[in-house]
Scaffold this motif. Structure first.
Motif, PDB file in Angstrom:
ATOM      1  N   LEU A 265      -5.983  -0.482  -5.481  1.00  0.00           N
ATOM      2  CA  LEU A 265      -5.373  -0.878  -4.214  1.00  0.00           C
ATOM      3  C   LEU A 265      -5.915  -2.189  -3.694  1.00  0.00           C
ATOM      4  O   LEU A 265      -5.249  -2.910  -2.967  1.00  0.00           O
TER       5      LEU A 265
ATOM      6  N   ASP B 263       2.687   8.122   7.751  1.00  0.00           N
ATOM      7  CA  ASP B 263       1.267   8.164   7.358  1.00  0.00           C
ATOM      8  C   ASP B 263       0.467   7.147   8.158  1.00  0.00           C
ATOM      9  O   ASP B 263      -0.650   7.423   8.596  1.00  0.00           O
TER      10      ASP B 263
ATOM     11  N   ARG C 263     -10.341  15.372   8.496  1.00  0.00           N
ATOM     12  CA  ARG C 263      -9.114  14.701   8.953  1.00  0.00           C
ATOM     13  C   ARG C 263      -7.863  15.520   8.635  1.00  0.00           C
ATOM     14  O   ARG C 263      -6.912  15.021   8.021  1.00  0.00           O
TER      15      ARG C 263
ATOM     16  N   LYS D  49      -9.544  10.577   2.834  1.00  0.00           N
ATOM     17  CA  LYS D  49      -8.709  10.014   3.898  1.00  0.00           C
ATOM     18  C   LYS D  49      -9.415   8.851   4.601  1.00  0.00           C
ATOM     19  O   LYS D  49      -8.806   7.834   4.916  1.00  0.00           O
TER      20      LYS D  49
ATOM     21  N   PHE E 112      -7.183   0.446   3.501  1.00  0.00           N
ATOM     22  CA  PHE E 112      -5.918  -0.033   4.051  1.00  0.00           C
ATOM     23  C   PHE E 112      -6.137  -0.996   5.219  1.00  0.00           C
ATOM     24  O   PHE E 112      -5.502  -2.051   5.283  1.00  0.00           O
TER      25      PHE E 112
ATOM     26  N   GLN F  53       8.531   3.666   2.878  1.00  0.00           N
ATOM     27  CA  GLN F  53       7.283   2.985   2.543  1.00  0.00           C
ATOM     28  C   GLN F  53       7.226   1.727   3.419  1.00  0.00           C
ATOM     29  O   GLN F  53       8.257   1.092   3.656  1.00  0.00           O
TER      30      GLN F  53
ATOM     31  N   PHE G  86       0.848  -1.200   0.000  1.00  0.00           N
ATOM     32  CA  PHE G  86       0.000   0.000   0.000  1.00  0.00           C
ATOM     33  C   PHE G  86       0.885   1.251   0.000  1.00  0.00           C
ATOM     34  O   PHE G  86       1.868   1.317   0.744  1.00  0.00           O
ATOM     35  N   PRO G  87       0.554   2.232  -0.852  1.00  0.00           N
ATOM     36  CA  PRO G  87       1.421   3.414  -0.942  1.00  0.00           C
ATOM     37  C   PRO G  87       1.283   4.354   0.247  1.00  0.00           C
ATOM     38  O   PRO G  87       0.719   5.435   0.137  1.00  0.00           O
ATOM     39  N   VAL G  88       1.776   3.941   1.392  1.00  0.00           N
ATOM     40  CA  VAL G  88       1.820   4.831   2.554  1.00  0.00           C
ATOM     41  C   VAL G  88       3.197   4.733   3.202  1.00  0.00           C
ATOM     42  O   VAL G  88       3.834   3.683   3.179  1.00  0.00           O
ATOM     43  N   LEU G  89       3.632   5.845   3.783  1.00  0.00           N
ATOM     44  CA  LEU G  89       4.892   5.868   4.510  1.00  0.00           C
ATOM     45  C   LEU G  89       4.626   5.544   5.976  1.00  0.00           C
ATOM     46  O   LEU G  89       3.490   5.601   6.440  1.00  0.00           O
TER      47      LEU G  89
ATOM     48  N   MET H 120      -9.304   5.934   2.275  1.00  0.00           N
ATOM     49  CA  MET H 120      -7.969   5.331   2.256  1.00  0.00           C
ATOM     50  C   MET H 120      -7.803   4.409   3.468  1.00  0.00           C
ATOM     51  O   MET H 120      -7.318   3.278   3.345  1.00  0.00           O
ATOM     52  N   LEU H 121      -8.246   4.888   4.619  1.00  0.00           N
ATOM     53  CA  LEU H 121      -8.110   4.081   5.828  1.00  0.00           C
ATOM     54  C   LEU H 121      -8.925   2.788   5.729  1.00  0.00           C
ATOM     55  O   LEU H 121      -8.440   1.716   6.089  1.00  0.00           O
TER      56      LEU H 121
ATOM     57  N   MET I 202      -2.588   7.749  10.962  1.00  0.00           N
ATOM     58  CA  MET I 202      -3.930   7.156  10.936  1.00  0.00           C
ATOM     59  C   MET I 202      -4.453   6.914  12.355  1.00  0.00           C
ATOM     60  O   MET I 202      -5.656   6.895  12.583  1.00  0.00           O
TER      61      MET I 202
ATOM     62  N   TYR J 212       0.724   4.930  -9.216  1.00  0.00           N
ATOM     63  CA  TYR J 212       1.268   3.975  -8.261  1.00  0.00           C
ATOM     64  C   TYR J 212       2.745   3.718  -8.517  1.00  0.00           C
ATOM     65  O   TYR J 212       3.525   3.493  -7.598  1.00  0.00           O
TER      66      TYR J 212
ATOM     67  N   LEU K  25      -0.243  10.295  -4.887  1.00  0.00           N
ATOM     68  CA  LEU K  25      -0.791   9.371  -5.882  1.00  0.00           C
ATOM     69  C   LEU K  25      -2.108   9.919  -6.431  1.00  0.00           C
ATOM     70  O   LEU K  25      -2.348   9.909  -7.639  1.00  0.00           O
TER      71      LEU K  25
ATOM     72  N   ASP L  50       5.125   6.769  -3.457  1.00  0.00           N
ATOM     73  CA  ASP L  50       4.792   5.864  -2.356  1.00  0.00           C
ATOM     74  C   ASP L  50       3.842   6.522  -1.363  1.00  0.00           C
ATOM     75  O   ASP L  50       3.625   6.004  -0.277  1.00  0.00           O
ATOM     76  N   ARG L  51       3.337   7.705  -1.718  1.00  0.00           N
ATOM     77  CA  ARG L  51       2.416   8.375  -0.789  1.00  0.00           C
ATOM     78  C   ARG L  51       1.058   8.490  -1.435  1.00  0.00           C
ATOM     79  O   ARG L  51       0.931   8.944  -2.578  1.00  0.00           O
ATOM     80  N   PHE L  52       0.030   8.140  -0.684  1.00  0.00           N
ATOM     81  CA  PHE L  52      -1.282   8.089  -1.291  1.00  0.00           C
ATOM     82  C   PHE L  52      -1.797   9.475  -1.701  1.00  0.00           C
ATOM     83  O   PHE L  52      -2.430   9.616  -2.739  1.00  0.00           O
TER      84      PHE L  52
ATOM     85  N   ARG M 250      11.631   4.800  -9.049  1.00  0.00           N
ATOM     86  CA  ARG M 250      11.940   3.672  -8.176  1.00  0.00           C
ATOM     87  C   ARG M 250      11.317   2.362  -8.635  1.00  0.00           C
ATOM     88  O   ARG M 250      11.884   1.294  -8.460  1.00  0.00           O
TER      89      ARG M 250
ATOM     90  N   TYR N 250      -6.764   9.762  13.510  1.00  0.00           N
ATOM     91  CA  TYR N 250      -7.984  10.140  12.778  1.00  0.00           C
ATOM     92  C   TYR N 250      -9.170  10.376  13.702  1.00  0.00           C
ATOM     93  O   TYR N 250      -9.960  11.280  13.484  1.00  0.00           O
TER      94      TYR N 250
END
Lengths: 306, 285
Positions: free
Chosen positions: B36, A111, A125, B153, B160, A151, A105-108, B156-157, A115, B211, B220, B215-217, B267, A118
């Motif tokens: 995703l 990030d 948010r 957001k 994820f 990441q 998943f593209p999150v660092l 996304m949560l 979460m 993508y 993205l 690497d950050r949504f 990358r 939140y």
């Protein structure tokens, strides 16, 4: 941390158990009964191990505590509230199993920890100063500050665990559910996680930890809940985490070695050694009684049982 | 030079340009989420599933968008239901449900051939869009875009980590229903621009390209939406000169961008991966 003592007394005053499960039965639509009449309660300021074989209902119990599954009968209360309301007040944090996370998943790292905040933010948010500070200190506390721009898939097993632990810290939940936190983790990280859990306990948090890691349960859990579809035993580690109860919980699944007499040692010590393991760190009993000792030989620290 | 400005002199071209850009942007927004979870084919499925709705709406004299939206939602709900009850895998469920809907659409159109020009559904006809349809598309896209901007957001949560979403008081089920409603609505909008067959590209390619680039949504989303908007605008513009199907041009442009990212991404691209393998080898020696 400085308020450790105050926190404890404050929690001692509150009479409502942090987790109260009463007569919970969960049946799935296909008729399979995953849990039957489970009742136990846990107070704030403790670490409780949740132990049972695969398929014993550990994850069903977690899902019920998180409100994913509504019990067929019985009820769950968290800090005295029904689950749905408790979740709205942000008191429950959840640390998932590694295999439940999409590591691509593209999150660092930062990030993910954000979460955790939140529930403290408004409709859109948008992070406030306080949220950013909470993320910084949570990362600091698990020793992952240096990795915040990575990441999540680029981390090692232990680092991944720490990130999700940091997210739970940032959330500031009073109840933390940890699903197999020690799977795929090296010993250093395991010890660091346990140390962190002890700190949290002393700050009045309650942790419910499902684990296969029988050997370390006496090390860090002051309470144990043993289940296999139904509750087998629950209570202080010293009285509940006994060989007899574990045999009940695991049946024939555990590897069980018993070494006695001349086979074991050539001296006057008459005690035998019993090793119980389900292939993670093994649990070792000396003699017949539940005189708990760790596989590595360190004696069970007395303050853990307090 | 003036020749290049010719498209802007026609009302129908202007309309096609901004409608395409809007639809392209909002579809790209959705695409970032879809890929995703391995749900990319849902876009394709919905694109086909709305066809009977359109046919029925034409027969009954209702706005096409209403009919399309209803069958789109029915298909999404049907897929969720079959998935929930059986243990069939997602691809099989999607395949069975959407072909059933598409077949119904084709059947309806063939029995009542004057009612629907099936080709305009399948291939889209943005250059021929009338004012009413353009307005419908614009409203659908604008509302969807606003909702997405407010809720990205939370979405996304949920995509994820549903357990954690619950833990912070978000209801994942409600958000998923919201998402698929938006998806169905935007699929309907995209039908007009690129047609049922190419909807899939609009809700997959921009997200997939982005993508590869970040690497950050949050980023993205920005990359994906910009790409969707720009390629749709430029695609509509170029299709004036090529005299070709707008949908085809838009998707070809998106594919070209994807290929560029695939090769050159800093990358995750082929070249970057070759380089890092080479570096690793050198270090090993």
């Amino acid at each position: 941390m400085l308020q450790r003592v105050d926190d404890r007394t404050a929690d001692a005053v509150s009479v409502v158990p942090a987790i109260e499960v009463s007569h919970v039965t969960v049946s799935y639509p296909n008729g399979h009964q995953a849990l039957r009449d489970v009742t136990f309660s846990l107070d704030a300021g403790g670490i409780c191990g949740l132990v049972g074989i695969n398929g014993s209902g550990k994850s069903t119990l977690f899902k019920t505590l998180m409100g994913f599954i509504r019990p067929t009968t019985g009820q769950v209360r968290l800090n005295g509230m029904p689950v749905a309301r408790a979740l709205k007040t942000n008191i429950v944090a959840y640390v998932p199993q590694a295999e439940d996370v999409d590591w691509n998943f593209p999150v660092l790292v930062e990030d993910v920890v954000m979460m955790g905040r939140y529930g403290h933010m408004g409709f859109l948010r948008i992070a406030s100063r306080a949220d950013r500070d909470a993320v910084d200190s949570a990362l600091e506390r698990v020793g992952m500050s240096a990795f915040r721009k990575r990441q999540i898939g680029e981390l090692s097993g232990g680092q991944k665990k720490r990130v999700f632990l940091a997210r739970a810290l940032a959330q500031e939940g009073r109840i933390i559910l940890l699903d197999e936190p020690f799977t795929g983790v090296d010993v250093t990280t395991e010890n660091a996680i346990m140390e962190l859990m002890r700190e949290l306990r002393d700050n009045g948090h309650l942790m419910l930890v499902s684990t296969h890691n029988l050997g370390s349960v006496p090390d860090f859990c002051d309470q144990v809940v043993l289940i296999n579809k139904t509750l087998l035993a629950a209570g202080p580690t010293q009285t509940v985490f006994t060989q007899a109860n574990l045999e009940k919980a695991f049946g024939g699944v555990l590897r069980h070695f018993q070494l006695v007499g001349a086979n074991l040692h050539d001296d006057d010590d008459p005690r035998g050694v019993t090793v119980l393991t389900d292939d993670e760190r093994p649990l070792v009993f000396y003699g017949e009684q539940s005189n708990l000792r760790h596989a590595t030989g360190t004696p069970h620290p007395p303050e853990d049982a307090a | 030079m003036t020749e290049l400005l010719v498209p802007f002199a026609y009302d129908y071209m202007l309309k096609a340009l901004w409608v395409s850009a809007l639809v392209g942007g909002v579809c790209a927004f959705l695409s970032a989420f879809l890929m995703l979870r391995g749900w990319s084919l849902m876009g394709d499925a919905l694109g086909h599933a709305v066809v009977p709705g359109v046919a029925m709406a034409y027969m009954l004299g209702l706005p096409y968008a209403a009919g399309a939206f209803v069958t789109g939602l029915l298909a999404a709900g049907g897929m969720a239901f079959v998935r929930h009850v059986t243990s069939l895998r997602e691809d099989a469920v999607i395949g069975v449900v959407f072909t059933a809907f598409f077949a119904a659409g084709v059947l309806m159109a063939s029995i009542n051939p004057i009612a629907v020009n099936i080709q305009s559904i399948v291939l889209g006809n943005i250059l021929g869009i009338d004012d009413n349809d353009a307005l419908q598309v614009a409203i659908i896209s604008a509302v969807s875009l606003l909702v997405l901007l407010a809720k990205w957001k939370d979405l996304m949560l949920v995509f994820f980590d549903e357990s954690h979403a619950r833990a912070v008081g978000i209801n994942p089920m409600r958000l998923k229903i919201l998402f698929f409603t938006l998806l169905a609505a935007c699929t309907v909008a995209a039908l007009q621009t690129v047609g049922a067959c190419l909807v899939i590209a609009m809700v997959v390619t921009p997200g997939a390209t982005a993508y590869l680039l970040t690497d950050r949504f949050g980023r993205l989303l920005v990359i994906s939406v910009s790409m969707g908007t720009v390629t749709s605008f430029v695609g509509a513009y170029v299709s004036y000169f090529l005299d070709g199907a707008t949908g085809g041009v838009i998707v070809v442009l998106q594919t070209l961008l994807f290929l560029t990212a695939f090769v050159f991404a800093p990358r995750h691209g082929i070249l970057a991966q070759r380089r890092s393998i080479a570096t690793a080898r050198e270090q090993a020696v």
